[in-house]
Design an enzyme around this catalytic site. Structure first.
Site, PDB file in Angstrom:
ATOM      1  CG  ASP A   1      -1.645   1.276   1.473  1.00  0.00           C
ATOM      2  OD1 ASP A   1      -1.789   2.051   0.510  1.00  0.00           O
ATOM      3  OD2 ASP A   1      -2.088   1.500   2.622  1.00  0.00           O
TER       4      ASP A   1
ATOM      5  CG  ASP B   1      -6.043   3.025   0.199  1.00  0.00           C
ATOM      6  OD1 ASP B   1      -5.089   2.209   0.318  1.00  0.00           O
ATOM      7  OD2 ASP B   1      -6.654   3.169  -0.877  1.00  0.00           O
TER       8      ASP B   1
ATOM      9  CG  ASP C   1      -1.253   1.636  -3.797  1.00  0.00           C
ATOM     10  OD1 ASP C   1      -0.055   1.348  -3.940  1.00  0.00           O
ATOM     11  OD2 ASP C   1      -1.694   2.286  -2.817  1.00  0.00           O
TER      12      ASP C   1
ATOM     13  CG  ASP D   1      -6.684 -11.820 -13.967  1.00  0.00           C
ATOM     14  OD1 ASP D   1      -7.553 -12.524 -14.514  1.00  0.00           O
ATOM     15  OD2 ASP D   1      -6.038 -12.169 -12.965  1.00  0.00           O
TER      16      ASP D   1
ATOM     17  CG  ASP E   1     -11.294 -14.847 -14.087  1.00  0.00           C
ATOM     18  OD1 ASP E   1     -10.607 -15.331 -13.173  1.00  0.00           O
ATOM     19  OD2 ASP E   1     -12.513 -14.584 -13.961  1.00  0.00           O
TER      20      ASP E   1
ATOM     21  CD  GLU F   1      -9.338 -19.517 -12.744  1.00  0.00           C
ATOM     22  OE1 GLU F   1      -9.422 -19.834 -11.558  1.00  0.00           O
ATOM     23  OE2 GLU F   1     -10.086 -18.669 -13.264  1.00  0.00           O
TER      24      GLU F   1
ATOM     25  CG  HIS G   1      -6.469 -14.963  -6.495  1.00  0.00           C
ATOM     26  ND1 HIS G   1      -5.912 -15.517  -7.621  1.00  0.00           N
ATOM     27  CD2 HIS G   1      -7.717 -14.606  -6.854  1.00  0.00           C
ATOM     28  CE1 HIS G   1      -6.777 -15.489  -8.606  1.00  0.00           C
ATOM     29  NE2 HIS G   1      -7.891 -14.936  -8.169  1.00  0.00           N
ATOM     30  CG  ASP G   2      -9.309 -18.127  -6.869  1.00  0.00           C
ATOM     31  OD1 ASP G   2      -9.785 -17.095  -6.346  1.00  0.00           O
ATOM     32  OD2 ASP G   2      -9.123 -18.241  -8.100  1.00  0.00           O
TER      33      ASP G   2
END
Ligand code: GLC
Length: 520
Positions: free
Chosen positions: A20, A24, A28, A98, A200, A254, A315-316
């Site tokens: 970050d 926030d 990013d 992606d 994806d 994917e 990430h899944d």
């Protein structure tokens, strides 16, 4: 001749969780940029795959795209993206983005238009159907995130298909204009200079044109709600678009597909996907026999010129270190980085980040909120950099969007770099050895018959270069592998060197060793 995506190693960055820069609590693009030296010099990977950073209502954290040609203000703006890309290229890093092609956000103007009226020119860009005669959904297709895949639209009296959340309506890939619109999106990023796409849920793009019911899972029939053979035509079109660029750009897809024959078919005849993701080892029970069986099956399924690839985390999925156990994470790293094929490494796995338990009040993932126990937050916790507050992920006093995982102090990059035998240093040594060794980054693969039960050993060899034998002990007892003569190049404990004695290699519990063979 091999190419960068064959010899190189891909590193997945989940932008919310990497760094970050603007305080926030959410990562990013400027944050990613500030960590490029870590990726290219400290770690030594070759390409970055960035999960979505496009404008999005964030119903699925960016996998619900409202504008394909922009950057969500949470992550920065297009100028930040261009800077990131330029800085990647200056360091010799490739950047893959992606492509969320199966569905848009329900807030995307295309969908707003499609939904507005049955007569809208974009009506057919999405998959609309009349309800069943009893008023129920048009067929029995299920959303991956639970419940029917159909959402009733009161205003126009039809249902739209959403293979994921209702906020993620599926595009109709049988509509030529919708298809062209996505190809336009591809050109937008390719013209900016990206090196390829990770597509994806690539095998969801084509469904049964008659939208017939799926049959029960135990049936031998193929699913109808995804993976229709017409996908091949789509992949060929995408590939020719990518091949039209100089140098040609990369298509990673994917693909969750248990049938290896079907999975391998997505390579086409070298004219479809370069790398349909191979998730076979993600789902393996962690033992020598099972891992070897899966590696051999993947190798056997590949059409001749196709190049394998390996994935142990994303990430899944639950974190690697927790799936295989902390003790086995070192051998898993050695496996991932020495098999034949392109490895994709998930951020934080090089630190051994465990699957975190997120308290219910801090849960974020919509999947987990809908289906208890299926949440993916635990593998998306912030990257750990230093011993400072929030481990350097965000500025002091800022609350990160997800809590830090356990053991943040000693697991961070800073702490691990200071420990010569840390997991991070093992990854660095493996990456350096792989890069320096043609046999490891482009050589043949052959399993060795000599390994005792509980061990898996294989040889990697490229013409004109010294070969390597990799021997991995999956058990908690010592094992002996015969018939290996050479010099220990690296061991998972980073604590041994020298020649193997009388062609025999003793492996400690959970240990893996890379041996450089004598002579070319
Ligand atoms: C893919 C993504 C996942 C997302 C889903 C829907 O599986 O990896 O994170 O939720 O597609 O886009």
């Amino acid at each position: 001749m091999s190419r960068w995506w064959q010899e190189g190693v891909v590193y997945q960055v989940y932008p919310r969780s990497f760094q970050d820069a603007n305080g926030d609590g959410v990562g990013d693009l400027a944050g990613v940029l500030s960590r490029l030296d870590y990726l290219s010099e400290v770690l030594g990977v070759d390409a970055v795959w960035l999960s979505p950073f496009y404008p999005s209502p964030m119903a699925d954290f960016g996998y619900d795209v409202a504008d394909y040609c922009g950057v969500d203000p949470l992550f920065g703006d297009l100028a930040d993206f261009d800077r990131l890309l330029a800085e990647c290229h200056r360091r010799g890093l490739r950047l893959i983005v992606d492509l969320v092609a199966n569905h848009t956000s329900d807030r995307h103007p295309w969908f707003a238009d499609s939904r507005a009226s049955r007569l809208s020119p974009r009506r057919d860009w999405y998959a609309w159907s009349d309800p069943a005669p009893d008023g129920g959904p048009p067929n029995n297709w299920q959303s991956v995130f639970g419940g029917s895949a159909w959402e009733w639209d009161e205003a126009t009296g039809q249902c739209y298909l959403h293979s994921f959340l209702a906020e993620q309506p599926d595009l109709n890939w049988r509509n030529p204009a919708a298809r062209e619109a996505v190809y336009g999106v591809m050109r937008f990023w390719l013209d900016r200079g990206v090196d390829g796409f990770r597509i994806d849920v690539a095998d969801f793009l084509m469904k049964d044109p008659a939208r017939r019911d799926d049959l029960p899972p135990e049936s031998a029939e193929r699913p109808r709600s995804r993976a229709h053979p017409d996908l091949h035509g789509v992949f060929r079109e995408m590939r020719s678009l990518l091949d039209g660029y100089s140098p040609p750009r990369l298509a990673v897809g994917e693909i969750h597909e248990d049938d290896l024959g079907v999975w391998a078919s997505y390579y086409g005849e070298g004219d479809e996907l370069h790398l349909p993701f191979n998730f076979s080892l993600l789902h393996a029970a962690w033992g020598a026999g099972e891992v070897r069986r899966r590696v051999e099956a993947v190798e056997a399924a590949l059409p001749a010129p196709a190049w394998p690839n390996w994935v142990l985390g994303n990430h899944d999925e639950p974190r690697l270190a927790s799936r295989v156990g902390a003790g086995a994470a070192r051998a898993a790293a050695m496996l991932l980085l020495t098999l034949r094929g392109t490895p994709t490494l998930y951020y934080g796995d090089e630190l051994g980040l465990p699957q975190a338990t997120i308290p219910p009040e801090r849960q974020q993932d919509p999947f987990g909120r809908r289906v208890p126990g299926r949440g993916r937050d635990g593998c998306r916790t912030p990257m750990l950099w230093d011993r400072g507050p929030s481990a350097g992920f965000c500025p002091p006093g800022v609350e990160p969007w997800l809590p830090l995982g356990p053991g943040a102090e000693e697991r961070g990059v800073e702490a691990q770099l200071a420990d010569p035998r840390s997991l991070l240093n093992l990854y660095r040594a493996l990456l350096a050895l792989r890069r320096a060794s043609p046999s490891l980054h482009r050589g043949d693969y052959r399993a060795l018959a000599v390994a005792p039960e509980g061990c898996f050993a294989y040889r990697r060899r490229a013409a004109g270069s010294p070969g390597f034998v990799v021997a991995l002990n999956f058990t908690s007892t010592a094992g002996k592998v015969e018939g290996i003569a050479g010099r220990v190049a690296l061991s998972t404990g980073m604590d041994r060197q020298g020649e193997t004695a009388a062609g025999r290699l003793r492996l400690g519990p959970g240990e893996g060793v890379v041996v450089e063979e004598r002579g070319p």
